[in-house]
Design an enzyme around this catalytic site. Structure first.
Site, PDB file in Angstrom:
ATOM      1  CE  LYS A 172      23.782  -2.068 -31.369  1.00  0.00           C
ATOM      2  NZ  LYS A 172      23.061  -2.480 -32.628  1.00  0.00           N
ATOM      3  CE1 TYR A 174      20.251  -6.513 -29.896  1.00  0.00           C
ATOM      4  CE2 TYR A 174      22.737  -7.083 -29.126  1.00  0.00           C
ATOM      5  CZ  TYR A 174      21.996  -6.098 -29.533  1.00  0.00           C
ATOM      6  OH  TYR A 174      22.177  -4.880 -29.930  1.00  0.00           O
ATOM      7  CG  ASN A 186      23.155  -0.886 -35.882  1.00  0.00           C
ATOM      8  OD1 ASN A 186      23.812  -1.106 -34.727  1.00  0.00           O
ATOM      9  ND2 ASN A 186      21.962  -1.312 -36.141  1.00  0.00           N
ATOM     10  CG  HIS A 190      19.723  -1.910 -28.119  1.00  0.00           C
ATOM     11  ND1 HIS A 190      19.063  -2.646 -28.827  1.00  0.00           N
ATOM     12  CD2 HIS A 190      19.026  -1.768 -26.940  1.00  0.00           C
ATOM     13  CE1 HIS A 190      18.006  -3.218 -28.255  1.00  0.00           C
ATOM     14  NE2 HIS A 190      17.991  -2.587 -26.884  1.00  0.00           N
ATOM     15  CD  GLU A 221      15.957  -3.975 -24.743  1.00  0.00           C
ATOM     16  OE1 GLU A 221      15.778  -4.821 -25.925  1.00  0.00           O
ATOM     17  OE2 GLU A 221      16.010  -2.992 -24.980  1.00  0.00           O
TER      18      GLU A 221
END
Ligand code: ADP
Ligand code: MG
Length: 141
Positions: free
Chosen positions: A11, A51, A114, A117, A128
Site C-alpha cells: 500500500k 474495495y 496497514n 493487502h 483480485e
C-alpha cells in the site's frame, strides 16, 4: 494443501517508507513466489471498484483516499496454501494486534495505513488477481 495464487498490494504507506524490498523479503522467506508484479498509481475508480465489498463501511471513503494517495505495488504470489499463508505473514488488520514477525507488525502504522493487502479466500483471490493481471503477465515457476 493446494498450489494457489493470491493478490498482494504493497500500500501507499509502505511504498512511501521505502520498504518494498523488506516486504518482498518476508514474502520470499515464507516460501511464496512473486510470479507477477507492477507499480501503479490507482485511480479513484479503480480503488472504489477494488474495495466495493466495503462500500457500506464507515471507513470506505477514507480507504479510497488513502489507496489513491501514492503508488502501490501489485503482485501475484504463488505457492502451497498461498492465500492463508500470506494472510498469516501479513498479520492482523490492526497492527496493534499483529503477531511479532508479521509484515504489519514490522511496517504498518495503524488499522487503515496497514502496509499490505492480501486476498482472503479462493474466490476473492481469483477475482483480485484478474483485476490487475491478464494470465499472459503471470509467470508460474
Ligand atoms: P484486511 O486488509 O486485513 O483484509 P479488511 O478487508 O477488513 O482487512 O479491510 C480492508 C482495509 O480497510 C484494511 O486493510 C484497512 O486498510 C481498511 N480498514 C479496515 N478496517 C478499518 C477501520 N476500522 N478503520 C479504518 N480503516 C479500516
Ligand atoms: Mg480484506
Amino acid at each position: 494443501m493446494a498450489n494457489e495464487r493470491t493478490l498482494s498490494i504493497i500500500k501507499p504507506d509502505a511504498v512511501a517508507k521505502n520498504v518494498i524490498g523488506g516486504i518482498f523479503s518476508m514474502i520470499e522467506a515464507a516460501d511464496l513466489k512473486v510470479v507477477a508484479t507492477r507499480m501503479i498509481h490507482l485511480t479513484e475508480d479503480q480503488a472504489k471498484a477494488f474495495y466495493a465489498v466495503h462500500r457500506e463501511r464507515p471507513f470506505y471513503n477514507d480507504l479510497v483516499s488513502f489507496m489513491t494517495a501514492g503508488p502501490v505495488v501489485v503482485s501475484v504470489l504463488e505457492g502451497q496454501d498461498a492465500i492463508a499463508k500470506y494472510r498469516k505473514v501479513m498479520g492482523a488488520t490492526n497492527p496493534a494486534q499483529a503477531d511479532n514477525g508479521t509484515i504489519r507488525k514490522a511496517f504498518a502504522e495503524n488499522i487503515e495505513r496497514n502496509a499490505v493487502h492480501g486476498s482472503d479466500a479462493p474466490e476473492t483471490a481469483a477475482m483480485e488477481v484478474a483485476f490487475f493481471f491478464p494470465e499472459s503477465e503471470i509467470r508460474s515457476r
